[in-house]
Design a protein around this motif. Sequence first.
Motif, PDB file in Angstrom:
ATOM      1  N   UNK A   1       5.041  15.424  -5.027  1.00  0.00           N
ATOM      2  CA  UNK A   1       4.462  14.182  -4.535  1.00  0.00           C
ATOM      3  C   UNK A   1       4.363  14.252  -3.017  1.00  0.00           C
ATOM      4  N   UNK A   2       3.161  14.126  -2.449  1.00  0.00           N
ATOM      5  CA  UNK A   2       3.050  14.140  -0.988  1.00  0.00           C
ATOM      6  C   UNK A   2       3.627  12.842  -0.406  1.00  0.00           C
ATOM      7  N   UNK A   3       4.513  12.993   0.586  1.00  0.00           N
ATOM      8  CA  UNK A   3       5.165  11.831   1.191  1.00  0.00           C
ATOM      9  C   UNK A   3       5.146  11.961   2.712  1.00  0.00           C
ATOM     10  N   UNK A   4       5.250  10.804   3.373  1.00  0.00           N
ATOM     11  CA  UNK A   4       5.437  10.775   4.825  1.00  0.00           C
ATOM     12  C   UNK A   4       6.921  10.602   5.098  1.00  0.00           C
ATOM     13  N   UNK A   5       7.457  11.350   6.042  1.00  0.00           N
ATOM     14  CA  UNK A   5       8.848  11.204   6.468  1.00  0.00           C
ATOM     15  C   UNK A   5       8.857  10.310   7.702  1.00  0.00           C
ATOM     16  N   UNK A   6       9.660   9.232   7.652  1.00  0.00           N
ATOM     17  CA  UNK A   6       9.727   8.300   8.774  1.00  0.00           C
ATOM     18  C   UNK A   6      11.183   8.137   9.202  1.00  0.00           C
ATOM     19  N   UNK A   7      11.476   8.483  10.465  1.00  0.00           N
ATOM     20  CA  UNK A   7      12.812   8.309  11.040  1.00  0.00           C
ATOM     21  C   UNK A   7      12.938   6.851  11.475  1.00  0.00           C
TER      22      UNK A   7
ATOM     23  N   UNK B   1       0.804  -1.223   0.000  1.00  0.00           N
ATOM     24  CA  UNK B   1       0.000   0.000   0.000  1.00  0.00           C
ATOM     25  C   UNK B   1       0.838   1.276   0.000  1.00  0.00           C
ATOM     26  N   UNK B   2       2.162   1.117   0.017  1.00  0.00           N
ATOM     27  CA  UNK B   2       3.044   2.277   0.076  1.00  0.00           C
ATOM     28  C   UNK B   2       4.295   2.030  -0.757  1.00  0.00           C
ATOM     29  N   UNK B   3       4.960   3.114  -1.135  1.00  0.00           N
ATOM     30  CA  UNK B   3       6.204   3.017  -1.891  1.00  0.00           C
ATOM     31  C   UNK B   3       7.240   3.943  -1.257  1.00  0.00           C
ATOM     32  N   UNK B   4       8.417   3.402  -0.933  1.00  0.00           N
ATOM     33  CA  UNK B   4       9.520   4.249  -0.475  1.00  0.00           C
ATOM     34  C   UNK B   4      10.072   4.944  -1.713  1.00  0.00           C
ATOM     35  N   UNK B   5      10.039   6.270  -1.708  1.00  0.00           N
ATOM     36  CA  UNK B   5      10.461   7.035  -2.880  1.00  0.00           C
ATOM     37  C   UNK B   5      11.732   7.843  -2.632  1.00  0.00           C
ATOM     38  N   UNK B   6      12.220   7.859  -1.385  1.00  0.00           N
ATOM     39  CA  UNK B   6      13.469   8.559  -1.081  1.00  0.00           C
ATOM     40  C   UNK B   6      14.043   8.022   0.225  1.00  0.00           C
TER      41      UNK B   6
ATOM     42  N   UNK C   1      18.686   7.934   9.742  1.00  0.00           N
ATOM     43  CA  UNK C   1      18.160   7.354   8.507  1.00  0.00           C
ATOM     44  C   UNK C   1      16.682   7.677   8.441  1.00  0.00           C
ATOM     45  N   UNK C   2      16.284   8.311   7.341  1.00  0.00           N
ATOM     46  CA  UNK C   2      14.878   8.616   7.112  1.00  0.00           C
ATOM     47  C   UNK C   2      14.458   8.029   5.774  1.00  0.00           C
ATOM     48  N   UNK C   3      13.231   7.571   5.705  1.00  0.00           N
ATOM     49  CA  UNK C   3      12.656   7.176   4.425  1.00  0.00           C
ATOM     50  C   UNK C   3      11.452   8.067   4.169  1.00  0.00           C
ATOM     51  N   UNK C   4      11.180   8.287   2.899  1.00  0.00           N
ATOM     52  CA  UNK C   4      10.039   9.094   2.480  1.00  0.00           C
ATOM     53  C   UNK C   4       9.112   8.167   1.711  1.00  0.00           C
ATOM     54  N   UNK C   5       7.871   8.118   2.158  1.00  0.00           N
ATOM     55  CA  UNK C   5       6.927   7.118   1.686  1.00  0.00           C
ATOM     56  C   UNK C   5       5.720   7.777   1.037  1.00  0.00           C
TER      57      UNK C   5
END
Length: 138
Positions: free
Chosen positions: A92-98, A43-48, A64-68
Amino acid sequence: MTRENLGPASTSYRDWIGSAAAENSMVSKSGDLYKLAGIDNESSAIVAIDMWANSHGEEPDWNVLVYVADSASDELRRFDDLKAQEASQGSLPVREIMLHGVSLEDVVRCMKVVHFQLKSPHYEAMHITERGDHPPHD
């Protein structure tokens, strides 16, 4: 909601600047970035991915952060749909996750290849005139 765009890597003093590239590993014995990040890849894609560390000769303290990009439906997960969403909204709207307790080595284990290149920002063009090893090899 304020709009903040993900910018390029930076440091206070730009002694070395450059680029990076990575290729996801599809081998079962490799790590899985989605599992490392606790992300459902259906349901999600890591894009950065954004990584940096402080060291000064000590054990590195990695961040380390991923942008989803989340999808409202399975159709939005497709590359073309995410590109269309970016084009229509201007970004592109993304969520930042540490990712806590994750290091560069943990992320590299999820990859087939990782390549970092850092150069002095004072020189545009360089040509290699000699190759060597240190310590010297036969």
